[in-house]
Design a protein around this motif. Structure first.
Motif: not given
Length: 345
Positions: A181-208
């Motif tokens: 996304l950065v290479a395509r010129g994006h600077r305002r990037i959001a991360f979307a998550i479902e707190s009522d459908a989390l799995n073990v990996e969701s937190e790792e992706r958020l931290q990433g």
């Protein structure tokens, strides 16, 4: 009537013990000449004799079945519709089981119910768990499990290093998405998550996401994290307002797909007004319009390696770490096929 071992013995003019030795590889103390062994095999072939695997396993007290189950309270994903996560993972599990001459069981009573009665009763040589959330009920079930188990999409430390795990490198995969996304010129990037459908990996992706945004020197604000519940009401509100971002990374393809589907209702053009990236990258991404750019999680290999690890645990041959981590890729499709200029940003 099926041909029995005694039928072969009678036709070959040998004892049943000799037939068992030749065809089943049992009775190490029995010696059989090469000529006799060949006569037994030829007779068995002519009569159409087949080894009864189930009976043999019963006699040897060895289960040759792998149980595949998900976490307590989690609905089984669909093979047929929506993201192909489950189908892709099961492809690898089944292939791995077949390579080792094991069968696979998906038992209804293990899906969304209480598996405690079934996981320890001897029907399974081992278990592959998936869609695990570290809830008290799941931790209790795994703590009570006495058969070898491998958990897909988890860290071994989460379960006290008692079980094998296979997981993708979530942080590395999210890094590929942010870099793209950065290479395509994006600077305002959001991360979307479902707190009522989390799995073990969701937190790792958020931290990433946080880690790689900081690596690019991009500021992160509270409103850069979108909690989109399964009812999608928050997503409707987000798309109805003036867009705060030019791109969204969703923690899973299902959520990314809903962003793509709902965007036209609010005049949001993807990828021109909003770029979208998902996570999994199965054939489902090619069915969307525009097609969905997605972090490629190696689901088939996760399933395959989960079974390979499980068999080593079952047979007592595994050495080393109980955790396998596989790298991700990025499949670029239409949902990010637009390079933002300074004016567009």
């Amino acid at each position: 009537m099926p041909v029995t071992l005694k039928d072969v013995a009678k036709a070959a003019k040998v004892s049943p013990i000799v037939v068992s030795k030749v065809l089943h590889g049992k009775l190490d103390g029995i010696r059989v000449s090469t000529a006799t062994a060949e006569r037994v095999r030829q007779t068995a072939h002519e009569l159409g004799y087949r080894v009864n695997i189930w009976a043999r396993n019963f006699r040897s007290q060895r289960a040759m079945m792998i149980g595949v189950l998900n976490g307590l309270g989690i609905e089984r994903p669909s093979f047929r519709i929506g993201p192909r996560y489950f189908a892709s993972l099961m492809d690898g599990i089944v292939e791995g089981a077949f390579q080792h001459n094991y069968s696979v069981a998906l038992c209804p009573e293990l899906l969304g119910g209480n598996p405690l009665d079934a996981i320890n009763d001897g029907r399974f040589a081992g278990l592959v768990w998936y869609s695990i959330a570290p809830s008290p009920s799941n931790l209790e079930a795994l703590a009570s499990c006495t058969v070898p188990s491998v958990i897909a999409h988890a860290r071994a430390a989460t379960f006290g290093n008692r079980h094998g795990t296979v997981i993708c490198d979530n942080k590395q995969g999210i890094g590929l998405a942010v870099d793209h996304l950065v290479a395509r010129g994006h600077r305002r990037i959001a991360f979307a998550i479902e707190s009522d459908a989390l799995n073990v990996e969701s937190e790792e992706r958020l931290q990433g996401f946080q880690c790689h945004m900081e690596r690019h020197g991009l500021p992160i604000h509270d409103n850069d994290f979108l909690d989109v519940l399964r009812n999608r009401q928050e997503l409707h509100r987000y798309l109805a307002d003036d867009l705060r971002h030019t791109a969204i990374i969703a923690h899973a393809d299902g959520l990314a797909a809903d962003i793509i589907r709902l965007a036209p209702e609010y005049g949001v053009r993807i990828p021109y007004d909003l770029a979208v990236i998902g996570f999994d990258s199965t054939e489902f991404c090619d069915e969307l319009r525009p097609t969905l750019t997605s972090v490629s999680q190696p689901l088939y290999d996760i399933g395959l390696q989960a079974v390979d690890l499980l068999i080593r645990l079952v047979e007592g041959t595994h050495e080393g770490s109980l955790e396998i981590v596989l790298p991700c890729g990025l499949d670029v499709r239409g949902s990010t096929d637009f390079i933002r200029t300074e004016a567009a940003a």
